[in-house]
Design a protein around this motif. Structure first.
Motif, mmCIF file in Angstrom:
data_model
loop_
_atom_site.group_PDB
_atom_site.id
_atom_site.type_symbol
_atom_site.label_atom_id
_atom_site.label_comp_id
_atom_site.label_asym_id
_atom_site.label_seq_id
_atom_site.Cartn_x
_atom_site.Cartn_y
_atom_site.Cartn_z
ATOM 1 N N GLU A 36 0.845 -1.198 0.000
ATOM 2 C CA GLU A 36 0.000 0.000 0.000
ATOM 3 C C GLU A 36 0.877 1.243 0.000
ATOM 4 O OE1 GLU A 36 -3.843 1.707 2.516
ATOM 5 O OE2 GLU A 36 -2.228 0.675 3.585
ATOM 6 N N ARG A 37 0.491 2.229 -0.800
ATOM 7 C CA ARG A 37 1.210 3.497 -0.881
ATOM 8 C C ARG A 37 0.209 4.637 -0.868
ATOM 9 N NH1 ARG A 37 3.385 2.163 -6.519
ATOM 10 N NH2 ARG A 37 1.541 0.864 -6.355
ATOM 11 N N PHE A 38 0.711 5.819 -0.537
ATOM 12 C CA PHE A 38 -0.110 7.022 -0.577
ATOM 13 C C PHE A 38 0.568 8.044 -1.483
ATOM 14 C CE2 PHE A 38 -1.386 4.922 3.263
ATOM 15 C CZ PHE A 38 -2.753 5.139 3.331
ATOM 16 N N ALA A 39 -0.237 8.802 -2.205
ATOM 17 C CA ALA A 39 0.306 9.780 -3.145
ATOM 18 C C ALA A 39 -0.498 11.065 -3.110
ATOM 19 C CB ALA A 39 0.307 9.210 -4.562
ATOM 20 N N ALA A 40 0.180 12.174 -3.320
ATOM 21 C CA ALA A 40 -0.481 13.454 -3.565
ATOM 22 C C ALA A 40 -0.682 13.555 -5.074
ATOM 23 C CB ALA A 40 0.377 14.605 -3.054
ATOM 24 N N THR A 41 -1.885 13.910 -5.508
ATOM 25 C CA THR A 41 -2.196 13.916 -6.936
ATOM 26 C C THR A 41 -2.737 15.264 -7.383
ATOM 27 O OG1 THR A 41 -4.529 13.229 -6.825
ATOM 28 C CG2 THR A 41 -2.860 11.500 -6.633
ATOM 29 N N ASP A 120 1.943 6.191 6.368
ATOM 30 C CA ASP A 120 1.346 4.896 6.033
ATOM 31 C C ASP A 120 -0.124 4.792 6.405
ATOM 32 O OD1 ASP A 120 1.606 4.869 8.772
ATOM 33 O OD2 ASP A 120 2.880 3.078 8.858
ATOM 34 N N ASP A 121 -0.727 5.919 6.730
ATOM 35 C CA ASP A 121 -2.149 5.946 7.060
ATOM 36 C C ASP A 121 -2.687 7.330 6.711
ATOM 37 O OD1 ASP A 121 -4.380 4.371 8.761
ATOM 38 O OD2 ASP A 121 -4.482 6.495 9.275
ATOM 39 N N PRO A 128 -3.957 18.934 2.253
ATOM 40 C CA PRO A 128 -3.542 20.023 1.341
ATOM 41 C C PRO A 128 -4.424 21.259 1.530
ATOM 42 C CG PRO A 128 -3.842 17.942 0.163
ATOM 43 C CD PRO A 128 -4.435 17.750 1.517
ATOM 44 N N THR A 129 -3.811 22.414 1.405
ATOM 45 C CA THR A 129 -4.586 23.658 1.431
ATOM 46 C C THR A 129 -4.948 24.105 0.021
ATOM 47 O OG1 THR A 129 -2.520 24.927 1.501
ATOM 48 C CG2 THR A 129 -3.574 24.425 3.605
ATOM 49 N N ASN A 130 -4.274 23.560 -0.982
ATOM 50 C CA ASN A 130 -4.598 23.838 -2.378
ATOM 51 C C ASN A 130 -5.688 22.852 -2.810
ATOM 52 O OD1 ASN A 130 -4.716 24.060 -5.179
ATOM 53 N ND2 ASN A 130 -2.500 24.179 -5.460
ATOM 54 N N PRO A 131 -6.873 23.333 -3.214
ATOM 55 C CA PRO A 131 -7.964 22.418 -3.582
ATOM 56 C C PRO A 131 -7.663 21.559 -4.809
ATOM 57 C CG PRO A 131 -8.509 24.687 -4.157
ATOM 58 C CD PRO A 131 -7.273 24.747 -3.310
ATOM 59 N N ALA A 132 -6.623 21.890 -5.566
ATOM 60 C CA ALA A 132 -6.262 21.088 -6.741
ATOM 61 C C ALA A 132 -5.510 19.813 -6.352
ATOM 62 C CB ALA A 132 -5.411 21.917 -7.703
ATOM 63 N N ILE A 133 -5.037 19.747 -5.112
ATOM 64 C CA ILE A 133 -4.257 18.606 -4.645
ATOM 65 C C ILE A 133 -5.149 17.649 -3.866
ATOM 66 C CG2 ILE A 133 -2.263 17.850 -3.301
ATOM 67 C CD1 ILE A 133 -1.570 19.538 -5.744
ATOM 68 N N HIS A 134 -5.043 16.380 -4.168
ATOM 69 C CA HIS A 134 -5.801 15.342 -3.468
ATOM 70 C C HIS A 134 -4.854 14.238 -3.018
ATOM 71 C CE1 HIS A 134 -9.599 17.135 -4.861
ATOM 72 N NE2 HIS A 134 -8.975 17.312 -6.015
ATOM 73 N N ILE A 135 -5.249 13.554 -1.952
ATOM 74 C CA ILE A 135 -4.449 12.440 -1.439
ATOM 75 C C ILE A 135 -5.113 11.130 -1.856
ATOM 76 C CG2 ILE A 135 -3.447 11.336 0.589
ATOM 77 C CD1 ILE A 135 -2.336 14.124 -0.039
ATOM 78 N N GLU A 136 -4.325 10.247 -2.452
ATOM 79 C CA GLU A 136 -4.840 8.972 -2.945
ATOM 80 C C GLU A 136 -4.226 7.808 -2.178
ATOM 81 O OE1 GLU A 136 -4.824 6.236 -7.038
ATOM 82 O OE2 GLU A 136 -4.189 8.336 -7.105
ATOM 83 N N ASP A 137 -5.071 6.887 -1.780
ATOM 84 C CA ASP A 137 -4.634 5.642 -1.158
ATOM 85 C C ASP A 137 -4.501 4.595 -2.271
ATOM 86 O OD1 ASP A 137 -4.293 3.277 0.217
ATOM 87 O OD2 ASP A 137 -5.959 3.578 1.599
ATOM 88 N N ILE A 138 -3.271 4.193 -2.570
ATOM 89 C CA ILE A 138 -3.017 3.226 -3.638
ATOM 90 C C ILE A 138 -2.888 1.841 -3.007
ATOM 91 C CG2 ILE A 138 -1.498 2.571 -5.535
ATOM 92 C CD1 ILE A 138 -0.533 5.485 -5.611
ATOM 93 N N PRO A 139 -3.774 0.916 -3.321
ATOM 94 C CA PRO A 139 -3.724 -0.420 -2.712
ATOM 95 C C PRO A 139 -2.525 -1.211 -3.215
ATOM 96 C CG PRO A 139 -5.349 -0.366 -4.473
ATOM 97 C CD PRO A 139 -4.866 1.044 -4.308
ATOM 98 N N PRO A 140 -2.199 -2.322 -2.549
ATOM 99 C CA PRO A 140 -1.099 -3.171 -3.033
ATOM 100 C C PRO A 140 -1.316 -3.559 -4.488
ATOM 101 C CG PRO A 140 -1.796 -3.861 -0.849
ATOM 102 C CD PRO A 140 -2.799 -2.839 -1.309
ATOM 103 N N GLN A 141 -0.231 -3.571 -5.257
ATOM 104 C CA GLN A 141 -0.314 -3.859 -6.688
ATOM 105 C C GLN A 141 0.865 -4.712 -7.123
ATOM 106 O OE1 GLN A 141 -0.246 0.196 -8.189
ATOM 107 N NE2 GLN A 141 -2.457 0.186 -8.539
ATOM 108 N N VAL A 142 0.642 -5.496 -8.168
ATOM 109 C CA VAL A 142 1.719 -6.214 -8.844
ATOM 110 C C VAL A 142 1.634 -5.856 -10.322
ATOM 111 C CG1 VAL A 142 2.764 -8.443 -9.367
ATOM 112 C CG2 VAL A 142 1.552 -8.116 -7.197
ATOM 113 N N GLY A 143 2.765 -5.551 -10.922
ATOM 114 C CA GLY A 143 2.760 -5.172 -12.326
ATOM 115 C C GLY A 143 4.131 -5.291 -12.947
ATOM 116 N N VAL A 144 4.211 -4.994 -14.232
ATOM 117 C CA VAL A 144 5.477 -5.056 -14.960
ATOM 118 C C VAL A 144 5.996 -3.646 -15.204
ATOM 119 C CG1 VAL A 144 5.130 -7.294 -16.046
ATOM 120 C CG2 VAL A 144 4.177 -5.258 -17.121
#
Length: 226
Positions: A36-41, A120-121, A128-144
């Motif tokens: 699991e990861r978190f990102a600002a988008t 991690d939570d 964020p104070t900028n309304p254009a920024i959102h926080i995303e919870d990225i679930p565990p992933q497997v990929g190439v």
């Protein structure tokens, strides 16, 4: 995030390599497992300059001055630094890699800054104070992931994604075709724009299903070891 010669000086999310597909192939790739990861988008239109979302996200973590977030947690000087000012606290967040770009379901582009692993939570992440920024919870992933250097131009990244698609089809991965890959791949960048193209670390990522992962591991792990 690095230097003109590509030296990487920031953390990146932990991952496990399940398979390295590099022998007797046109396009090498790794099969990676992320937790699991978190990102600002930040979303933006395709016609917009990429500087706009980058600056907005950099402002959130405090690259250019006072962080644009509502941080309330004191952080040690040996980790990300807390900067206070005005009536609210802005929590300076460490820069991590990669910077991710993708196309959302509505056709807009999305840029993401992966947050350091101590966040991690959702409750630990400064708002964020900028309304254009959102926080995303990225679930565990497997990929190439296919790694390459060179230009940051979208046409170059698309070509790399097409070559990855072609290799996955040659490897017999069910459900993969060029149209699917072009609609779902992400570009991951690890270096600033001023890094010389030859020294850049660029990657294209494609998430896979459990069945696709199982097929690759069972089909190629032993071959790659020989």
């Amino acid at each position: 995030m690095g230097s003109v010669f590509g030296k990487e000086s920031v953390a990146e999310p932990h991952f496990d390599v399940l398979l390295e597909r590099k022998h007797h192939v046109h396009t090498a790739y790794e099969l990676r497992k992320y937790g699991e990861r978190f990102a600002a988008t930040c979303s933006y239109d395709e016609a917009e300059d990429m500087d706009s979302p980058f600056k907005a996200l950099a402002g959130y973590i405090g690259v250019f001055g006072k962080p644009q977030n509502e941080g309330e947690v004191s952080i040690s000087m040996t980790a990300p630094v807390v900067i206070e000012g005005g009536e609210t606290k802005g929590e300076k967040i460490a820069m991590t890699a990669p910077v991710v770009t993708e196309t959302s379901d509505d056709g807009k582009k999305v840029m993401k800054f992966m947050l350091p692993e101590e966040y991690d939570d959702m409750s630990k992440i400064p708002k964020p104070t900028n309304p254009a920024i959102h926080i995303e919870d990225i679930p565990p992933q497997v990929g190439v992931v296919h790694r390459y250097h060179g230009s940051l131009e979208e046409e170059h990244n698309q070509q790399m994604a097409k070559e990855l698609a072609d290799q996955l089809m040659k490897d017999g991965v069910d459900g993969i075709n060029e149209d699917y890959v072009m609609e779902h791949y992400q570009f991951w960048g690890y270096n600033p724009p001023f890094t010389l193209p030859y020294f850049r670390r660029n990657e294209v990522w494609l998430q896979l299903t459990e069945d696709q992962v199982e097929y690759l591991v069972n089909s190629y792990n032993k071959r790659e070891l020989n």
